[in-house]
Write a protein that holds these residues in place. Structure first.
Motif, PDB file in Angstrom:
ATOM      1  N   ILE A  44      30.263 -19.944  23.448  1.00  8.09           N
ATOM      2  CA  ILE A  44      28.839 -19.596  23.419  1.00  8.09           C
ATOM      3  C   ILE A  44      28.574 -18.399  24.330  1.00  8.09           C
ATOM      4  CG2 ILE A  44      26.526 -20.425  23.950  1.00  8.09           C
ATOM      5  CD1 ILE A  44      27.386 -23.174  23.248  1.00  8.09           C
ATOM      6  N   ARG A  45      29.254 -18.376  25.486  1.00  8.40           N
ATOM      7  CA  ARG A  45      28.999 -17.312  26.453  1.00  8.40           C
ATOM      8  C   ARG A  45      29.427 -15.951  25.919  1.00  8.40           C
ATOM      9  NH1 ARG A  45      28.773 -17.687  32.253  1.00  8.40           N
ATOM     10  NH2 ARG A  45      29.093 -15.648  33.163  1.00  8.40           N
ATOM     11  N   THR A  46      30.606 -15.901  25.273  1.00  8.59           N
ATOM     12  CA  THR A  46      31.090 -14.611  24.791  1.00  8.59           C
ATOM     13  C   THR A  46      30.572 -14.291  23.397  1.00  8.59           C
ATOM     14  OG1 THR A  46      33.057 -15.681  23.931  1.00  8.59           O
ATOM     15  CG2 THR A  46      33.202 -14.777  26.132  1.00  8.59           C
ATOM     16  N   GLY A  47      30.071 -15.298  22.665  1.00 10.31           N
ATOM     17  CA  GLY A  47      29.561 -15.040  21.332  1.00 10.31           C
ATOM     18  C   GLY A  47      30.630 -14.837  20.287  1.00 10.31           C
ATOM     19  N   GLU A  48      31.874 -15.213  20.589  1.00  7.00           N
ATOM     20  CA  GLU A  48      32.947 -15.072  19.604  1.00  7.00           C
ATOM     21  C   GLU A  48      33.281 -16.429  18.998  1.00  7.00           C
ATOM     22  OE1 GLU A  48      36.386 -12.957  20.844  1.00  7.00           O
ATOM     23  OE2 GLU A  48      35.191 -11.574  22.055  1.00  7.00           O
ATOM     24  N   ALA A  49      33.599 -16.435  17.696  1.00  8.52           N
ATOM     25  CA  ALA A  49      33.905 -17.688  17.014  1.00  8.52           C
ATOM     26  C   ALA A  49      35.365 -18.095  17.215  1.00  8.52           C
ATOM     27  CB  ALA A  49      33.611 -17.561  15.521  1.00  8.52           C
ATOM     28  N   LEU A  50      36.147 -17.224  17.864  1.00  5.65           N
ATOM     29  CA  LEU A  50      37.572 -17.503  18.030  1.00  5.65           C
ATOM     30  C   LEU A  50      37.799 -18.729  18.904  1.00  5.65           C
ATOM     31  CD1 LEU A  50      40.146 -16.034  17.110  1.00  5.65           C
ATOM     32  CD2 LEU A  50      40.251 -15.027  19.356  1.00  5.65           C
ATOM     33  N   TYR A  51      36.913 -18.932  19.912  1.00  2.00           N
ATOM     34  CA  TYR A  51      37.106 -20.028  20.856  1.00  2.00           C
ATOM     35  C   TYR A  51      36.932 -21.382  20.180  1.00  2.00           C
ATOM     36  CZ  TYR A  51      37.215 -16.708  24.614  1.00  2.00           C
ATOM     37  OH  TYR A  51      37.577 -15.688  25.431  1.00  2.00           O
ATOM     38  N   PHE A  52      36.168 -21.398  19.074  1.00  2.00           N
ATOM     39  CA  PHE A  52      36.000 -22.661  18.348  1.00  2.00           C
ATOM     40  C   PHE A  52      37.340 -23.178  17.847  1.00  2.00           C
ATOM     41  CE2 PHE A  52      35.853 -24.368  14.033  1.00  2.00           C
ATOM     42  CZ  PHE A  52      35.281 -25.592  14.301  1.00  2.00           C
ATOM     43  N   GLU A  53      38.166 -22.260  17.319  1.00  2.00           N
ATOM     44  CA  GLU A  53      39.468 -22.695  16.793  1.00  2.00           C
ATOM     45  C   GLU A  53      40.381 -23.180  17.903  1.00  2.00           C
ATOM     46  OE1 GLU A  53      40.585 -19.270  14.516  1.00  2.00           O
ATOM     47  OE2 GLU A  53      38.624 -19.360  13.569  1.00  2.00           O
ATOM     48  N   ALA A  54      40.303 -22.495  19.054  1.00  2.00           N
ATOM     49  CA  ALA A  54      41.091 -22.952  20.200  1.00  2.00           C
ATOM     50  C   ALA A  54      40.645 -24.343  20.645  1.00  2.00           C
ATOM     51  CB  ALA A  54      40.955 -21.956  21.347  1.00  2.00           C
ATOM     52  N   ALA A  55      39.319 -24.592  20.605  1.00  2.06           N
ATOM     53  CA  ALA A  55      38.803 -25.906  20.994  1.00  2.06           C
ATOM     54  C   ALA A  55      39.282 -26.988  20.029  1.00  2.06           C
ATOM     55  CB  ALA A  55      37.274 -25.865  21.048  1.00  2.06           C
ATOM     56  N   LEU A  56      39.284 -26.649  18.726  1.00  2.00           N
ATOM     57  CA  LEU A  56      39.743 -27.617  17.722  1.00  2.00           C
ATOM     58  C   LEU A  56      41.221 -27.957  17.943  1.00  2.00           C
ATOM     59  CD1 LEU A  56      38.394 -28.989  15.342  1.00  2.00           C
ATOM     60  CD2 LEU A  56      39.270 -27.217  13.870  1.00  2.00           C
ATOM     61  N   ALA A  57      42.022 -26.924  18.220  1.00  2.00           N
ATOM     62  CA  ALA A  57      43.452 -27.157  18.464  1.00  2.00           C
ATOM     63  C   ALA A  57      43.660 -27.987  19.724  1.00  2.00           C
ATOM     64  CB  ALA A  57      44.180 -25.826  18.576  1.00  2.00           C
ATOM     65  N   THR A  58      42.852 -27.715  20.772  1.00  4.03           N
ATOM     66  CA  THR A  58      42.973 -28.494  22.010  1.00  4.03           C
ATOM     67  C   THR A  58      42.650 -29.961  21.768  1.00  4.03           C
ATOM     68  OG1 THR A  58      42.242 -26.526  23.174  1.00  4.03           O
ATOM     69  CG2 THR A  58      42.267 -28.575  24.413  1.00  4.03           C
ATOM     70  N   ALA A  59      41.589 -30.226  20.987  1.00  2.00           N
ATOM     71  CA  ALA A  59      41.222 -31.616  20.694  1.00  2.00           C
ATOM     72  C   ALA A  59      42.348 -32.326  19.945  1.00  2.00           C
ATOM     73  CB  ALA A  59      39.925 -31.651  19.891  1.00  2.00           C
ATOM     74  N   LEU A  60      42.919 -31.622  18.942  1.00  2.00           N
ATOM     75  CA  LEU A  60      43.995 -32.230  18.157  1.00  2.00           C
ATOM     76  C   LEU A  60      45.211 -32.533  19.026  1.00  2.00           C
ATOM     77  CD1 LEU A  60      44.149 -30.451  14.703  1.00  2.00           C
ATOM     78  CD2 LEU A  60      44.108 -32.877  15.156  1.00  2.00           C
ATOM     79  N   PHE A  61      45.617 -31.544  19.852  1.00  6.71           N
ATOM     80  CA  PHE A  61      46.820 -31.755  20.673  1.00  6.71           C
ATOM     81  C   PHE A  61      46.580 -32.800  21.749  1.00  6.71           C
ATOM     82  CE2 PHE A  61      48.235 -27.469  19.167  1.00  6.71           C
ATOM     83  CZ  PHE A  61      49.316 -27.943  18.482  1.00  6.71           C
ATOM     84  N   GLY A  62      45.338 -32.890  22.246  1.00  5.34           N
ATOM     85  CA  GLY A  62      45.035 -33.930  23.217  1.00  5.34           C
ATOM     86  C   GLY A  62      45.186 -35.317  22.612  1.00  5.34           C
ATOM     87  N   PHE A  63      44.690 -35.484  21.373  1.00  8.67           N
ATOM     88  CA  PHE A  63      44.813 -36.782  20.704  1.00  8.67           C
ATOM     89  C   PHE A  63      46.288 -37.124  20.457  1.00  8.67           C
ATOM     90  CE2 PHE A  63      45.253 -38.685  16.377  1.00  8.67           C
ATOM     91  CZ  PHE A  63      44.952 -39.978  16.756  1.00  8.67           C
ATOM     92  N   VAL A  64      47.032 -36.148  19.917  1.00  7.32           N
ATOM     93  CA  VAL A  64      48.448 -36.414  19.622  1.00  7.32           C
ATOM     94  C   VAL A  64      49.219 -36.731  20.908  1.00  7.32           C
ATOM     95  CG1 VAL A  64      50.556 -35.365  18.747  1.00  7.32           C
ATOM     96  CG2 VAL A  64      48.438 -35.055  17.524  1.00  7.32           C
ATOM     97  N   GLY A  65      48.935 -35.983  21.979  1.00  9.31           N
ATOM     98  CA  GLY A  65      49.618 -36.233  23.242  1.00  9.31           C
ATOM     99  C   GLY A  65      49.308 -37.601  23.810  1.00  9.31           C
ATOM    100  N   THR A  66      48.029 -37.999  23.750  1.00  7.31           N
ATOM    101  CA  THR A  66      47.660 -39.310  24.295  1.00  7.31           C
ATOM    102  C   THR A  66      48.328 -40.435  23.526  1.00  7.31           C
ATOM    103  OG1 THR A  66      45.533 -38.354  24.867  1.00  7.31           O
ATOM    104  CG2 THR A  66      45.724 -40.732  24.974  1.00  7.31           C
ATOM    105  N   VAL A  67      48.305 -40.339  22.186  1.00 12.48           N
ATOM    106  CA  VAL A  67      48.911 -41.404  21.383  1.00 12.48           C
ATOM    107  C   VAL A  67      50.425 -41.451  21.627  1.00 12.48           C
ATOM    108  CG1 VAL A  67      49.397 -42.147  19.044  1.00 12.48           C
ATOM    109  CG2 VAL A  67      47.118 -41.451  19.656  1.00 12.48           C
ATOM    110  N   ALA A  68      51.069 -40.272  21.739  1.00 13.56           N
ATOM    111  CA  ALA A  68      52.509 -40.255  21.973  1.00 13.56           C
ATOM    112  C   ALA A  68      52.854 -40.872  23.327  1.00 13.56           C
ATOM    113  CB  ALA A  68      53.029 -38.826  21.887  1.00 13.56           C
ATOM    114  N   LEU A  69      52.063 -40.536  24.357  1.00 17.82           N
ATOM    115  CA  LEU A  69      52.338 -41.103  25.686  1.00 17.82           C
ATOM    116  C   LEU A  69      52.086 -42.607  25.714  1.00 17.82           C
ATOM    117  CD1 LEU A  69      50.853 -38.295  27.910  1.00 17.82           C
ATOM    118  CD2 LEU A  69      53.208 -39.034  27.859  1.00 17.82           C
TER     119      LEU A  69
END
Lengths: 93, 132
Positions: free
Chosen positions: A57-82
């Motif tokens: 929101i601060r920078t006004g670029e939509a690129l960070y949304f994709e990074a956020a989506l990837a972070t959420a996915l990897f966080g879920f996969v990491g938690t379940v694996a651990l």
């Protein structure tokens, strides 16, 4: 005036989310047992995802949304694996 | 390059309120993770951030980009759905693993296994630790 308020509230929101990430990191370091550390990792990844959305929101670029989506996915996969590792001693049976 | 100066005042105020509410709720949940005393209590606290905090910050992002680009920008719904669907699964698996570890540790110490879950006790079961 309201634009200035939005700028400052973006800054405040980033600081609050940074503190929340710090809480997760502190639980990873302090956690008396392994499951507490896994829970801290889960919290940290979710808070990092929210911080990425705020930066987007601060920078006004939509690129960070994709990074956020990837972070959420990897966080879920990491938690379940651990958690599976804590349960069985193996991740993939 | 941001377009905050092109934003109408009502959208700026709405975005700011949503952002601050979401960030504050997330911080409260994370403080709960730090403050509560047992693991089974601590599991509950961060879900405040994964549900309410994510919804508020995604709503702020949706309002901001929709008003700036003068078209509905709805892809933040994807993050909300992902968070709401995956968090219960991950935490259920984690609590199952924690309960399994607690039960195994208690059995190793020779304490009665079924204190937390009474139905886990088998009637004719000899306590471990005594050579039989």
């Amino acid at each position: 005036m309201s634009q200035l308020m939005l700028t400052y509230s973006l800054l405040v929101a980033q600081v609050l989310l940074g503190l929340a990430i710090g809480c997760g990191a502190l639980r990873i370091f302090l956690g008396p047992r392994a499951q507490d550390r896994v829970l801290g990792f889960d919290t940290l990844s979710v808070n990092a995802m929210l911080l990425l959305l705020t930066v987007g929101i601060r920078t006004g670029e939509a690129l960070y949304f994709e990074a956020a989506l990837a972070t959420a996915l990897f966080g879920f996969v990491g938690t379940v694996a651990l958690a599976k590792f804590l349960l069985r001693g193996e991740v993939i049976e | 390059m941001n377009g905050i100066e092109h934003l109408p005042p009502w959208a700026a105020v709405l975005t700011a309120v949503f952002l601050l509410t979401g960030a504050a709720v997330t911080l409260i949940g994370s403080l709960g993770l730090l403050q509560l005393s047992t693991f089974y209590e601590r599991v509950h606290a961060p879900t405040l951030g994964t549900t309410l905090g994510t919804v508020f910050i995604a709503a702020a992002s949706m309002v901001y980009f929709s008003v700036l680009q003068t078209r509905p920008v709805l892809h933040e719904v994807l993050i909300v759905v992902l968070g709401v669907v995956t968090t219960p699964i991950a935490l259920t698996v984690l609590v199952g693993a924690a309960h399994f570890r607690d039960t195994a540790e208690r059995a190793q110490l020779g304490e009665p296994v079924g204190r937390a879950l009474p139905h886990a006790r088998v009637p004719g079961d000899a306590p471990t630790g005594k050579a039989g």
